[in-house]
Design a protein around this motif. Structure first.
Motif, PDB file in Angstrom:
ATOM      1  N   GLU A 199       8.311  45.760   3.843  1.00  0.00           N
ATOM      2  CA  GLU A 199       7.992  46.396   2.560  1.00  0.00           C
ATOM      3  C   GLU A 199       6.607  47.041   2.680  1.00  0.00           C
ATOM      4  O   GLU A 199       5.622  46.533   2.126  1.00  0.00           O
ATOM      5  N   GLY A 201       5.307  49.962   1.588  1.00  0.00           N
ATOM      6  CA  GLY A 201       4.744  50.503   0.341  1.00  0.00           C
ATOM      7  C   GLY A 201       4.163  49.411  -0.532  1.00  0.00           C
ATOM      8  O   GLY A 201       3.041  49.539  -1.047  1.00  0.00           O
ATOM      9  N   ASP A 202       4.905  48.315  -0.662  1.00  0.00           N
ATOM     10  CA  ASP A 202       4.435  47.186  -1.476  1.00  0.00           C
ATOM     11  C   ASP A 202       3.173  46.586  -0.863  1.00  0.00           C
ATOM     12  O   ASP A 202       2.257  46.183  -1.582  1.00  0.00           O
ATOM     13  N   THR A 205       0.176  48.856  -1.496  1.00  0.00           N
ATOM     14  CA  THR A 205      -0.170  48.781  -2.924  1.00  0.00           C
ATOM     15  C   THR A 205      -0.906  47.470  -3.221  1.00  0.00           C
ATOM     16  O   THR A 205      -1.917  47.468  -3.941  1.00  0.00           O
TER      17      THR A 205
END
Lengths: 282, 139
Positions: A199, A201-202, A205
Motif C-alpha cells: 500500500e 500511497g497509504d 500519506t
C-alpha cells in the motif's frame, strides 16, 4: 341412417375410459419415474422415488443411483452411507468405494478423509490411484503439514504434474507479509509498514501526515503555543498509532488475500478437471 | 338540434382540451446534490459509551455530514466505520482502526489500492477486516 348408427356406436366402443386400473405408485412405476427423473437430472425427486422402490425390492443399481443422487444434490453424508451398503456383494462394489471416498472428500473434512484412506478396509483396488489423487488434493485445501513433493505428485499424470507442483510450492512457501515486520517498520519509519504490504500511497500519506503533525507540534511548543502544541501532539499520536495498527492489519489482509486467491485458483483448477475422477457407466 | 350539438362539441373541445402549458412553463430548478446515503440516527443503548458515541455521531451527521454531502470515498463512511470498529473491538482499538482508516481516506494517491468497488462507486471497506482476527477477514 347406417352411417349415423356406425358413428355413434364407434364413439362408444373406442371412447377413452376414465376407470384406469393402472397403479402409478407400484414399485415398478416408481422405479420408471425415478429413472426418468434421474436422467433428467432431477436428483432430489429421483432419490425419493428410488427410496420408495427400495422398500419393496432390492437392486444394487438402484441403490447406487440413490446414493449418487444424494451426492449430486450435496447431501454427502447420506451419499456416503448409501455407497457404504454396496461395498460387499455388489457388482458396483469398486465404484461404490470410489464414490464413498468422493462423498467424504466433498464433506470438506480433509483430516477425516485422510484418516479414511489409511483404513484399508474401505480402499478400492480398481480406483486406488483416483483415491490417492483426492488424498493429495486435500493437502492443498487445508492447513495440514505438507508431505514430500514427490509423494504428493505421484498419483498425477505427467501433464498435470507441473501445475500441481506450482501449487505445492505456492502452498509451501506462500508470499505472505509478516505482521511483526510491518509493525516494526512502521514504528521506525511511519508508513514503511504499509509500503511493505504494497500500500505505497497509504504509506506515503501516513508518513507525510505524521511528519507534518510532529513539525506543527514542535513549532507550536517552540513558539510557546501550549494548547496548539498539545493539539498537534495528540494528532501525531493519532496518526502514528493508527499507522502502526493499520500496518499490522494491512499485513494480515495482504496474507488473507494471497490465501484466498490461492484457494480459489486451486479449487477452480480441480473443479474444471472434475478432480481427475473417471466417468462411471452403470 | 344540429346547432346545439355543434355548440356542445366546440365548448367541450375548448374546456377539456389538453394543454401543453404545464410542459413548457418555467420550472424551479434545484442544483442540490441528492444524498443517496440516508443516515441512521438511531441511538445505541447497549452501554453508556456506545450511547455517547452514537449521540456524537448524530451531532456530526446533523451539523456537518448532512450539509456537506456524501463525500467519503468508502462504504461504510468513516463515521459509520468508527462506530462499527468500536462495536467490533473496544474504544481504544476502535480509535486506532479509525485513525488508520482516516489516513487511508486522505490518501493522495486514490486508486492505488485493492478495495472492491461497489456499484455506488465507493470502495467497500468494512471494519471487521481490521480487527486483527484473520478469521473475520472477508473479500
Amino acid at each position: 341412417m347406417v352411417f349415423l348408427f356406425t358413428f355413434f356406436s364407434a364413439q362408444i366402443s373406442f371412447a377413452q375410459q376414465d376407470s384406469d386400473s393402472t397403479n402409478y405408485f407400484s414399485p415398478n412405476n416408481r422405479l420408471k419415474f425415478g429413472s426418468y427423473l434421474y436422467k433428467d437430472k432431477d436428483y432430489l425427486r429421483a432419490a425419493e422415488e428410488f427410496k420408495e422402490y427400495l422398500k419393496f425390492s432390492y437392486d444394487d443399481t438402484v441403490q447406487f443411483k440413490l446414493a449418487n443422487s444424494f451426492l449430486k444434490i450435496g447431501r454427502y453424508t447420506e451419499a456416503s452411507d448409501n455407497f457404504k451398503t454396496l461395498f460387499l456383494g455388489s457388482s458396483l462394489s469398486e465404484e461404490s468405494r470410489l464414490m464413498f471416498f468422493e462423498s467424504n472428500f466433498f464433506l470438506n473434512d480433509y483430516n477425516f478423509f485422510r484418516t479414511l484412506t489409511e483404513k484399508e478396509i474401505y480402499l478400492t483396488e480398481k480406483y486406488s490411484r483416483e483415491v490417492d489423487r483426492l488424498n493429495s488434493i486435500t493437502y492443498l485445501f487445508d492447513n495440514a503439514k505438507l508431505p514430500d513433493e514427490n509423494l504428493l505428485l505421484k498419483p498425477f499424470s505427467d501433464s498435470a504434474k507441473s501445475q500441481i507442483s506450482a501449487f505445492f510450492l505456492e502452498k509451501k512457501f506462500p508470499k505472505y507479509r509478516s505482521v511483526t515486520t510491518a509493525v516494526l517498520l512502521s514504528t521506525v519509519i511511519p508508513g514503511a509498514g504499509k509500503i511493505y504490504t504494497g500500500e505505497i500511497g497509504d504509506g506515503i500519506t501516513a508518513f507525510v501526515a505524521t511528519a507534518l503533525s510532529v513539525y506543527l507540534s514542535y513549532n507550536n511548543f517552540k513558539n510557546d503555543h501550549q494548547f496548539r502544541g498539545w493539539l498537534f501532539a495528540g494528532l501525531t499520536a493519532f496518526f502514528y498509532g493508527g499507522n502502526i495498527y493499520g500496518s499490522a492489519a494491512s499485513a494480515q489482509i495482504y496474507s488473507a488475500r494471497i490465501r484466498f486467491n490461492f484457494e480459489s485458483e486451486v479449487k477452480l483448477y480441480f473443479e474444471q478437471r472434475n478432480y481427475f475422477l473417471p466417468r462411471i457407466d452403470y | 338540434m344540429i346547432k346545439v350539438t355543434v355548440i356542445i362539441l366546440v365548448i367541450s373541445g375548448s374546456l377539456f382540451a389538453q394543454t401543453d402549458w404545464n410542459k413548457w412553463s418555467g420550472q424551479q430548478v434545484s442544483y442540490e446534490i441528492t444524498i443517496h446515503q440516508i443516515h441512521d440516527y438511531s441511538i445505541d443503548n447497549s452501554n453508556i459509551g456506545m450511547t455517547l458515541l452514537s449521540i456524537t455521531r448524530n451531532l456530526y451527521y446533523f451539523f456537518i455530514s448532512d450539509l456537506d454531502g456524501d463525500n467519503c470515498a468508502f462504504n461504510p463512511s468513516c463515521s459509520s466505520f468508527f462506530i462499527q470498529a468500536v462495536k467490533e473491538t473496544s474504544i481504544f482499538k476502535g480509535t486506532l482502526i479509525f485513525a488508520d482508516r482516516f489516513t487511508r481516506d486522505i490518501n493522495f494517491f486514490k486508486g492505488m489500492n485493492n478495495y472492491p468497488l461497489l456499484p455506488s462507486n465507493k470502495y467497500f471497506d468494512p471494519a471487521y477486516n481490521y480487527t486483527l482476527n484473520s478469521q473475520k477477514i472477508k473479500f
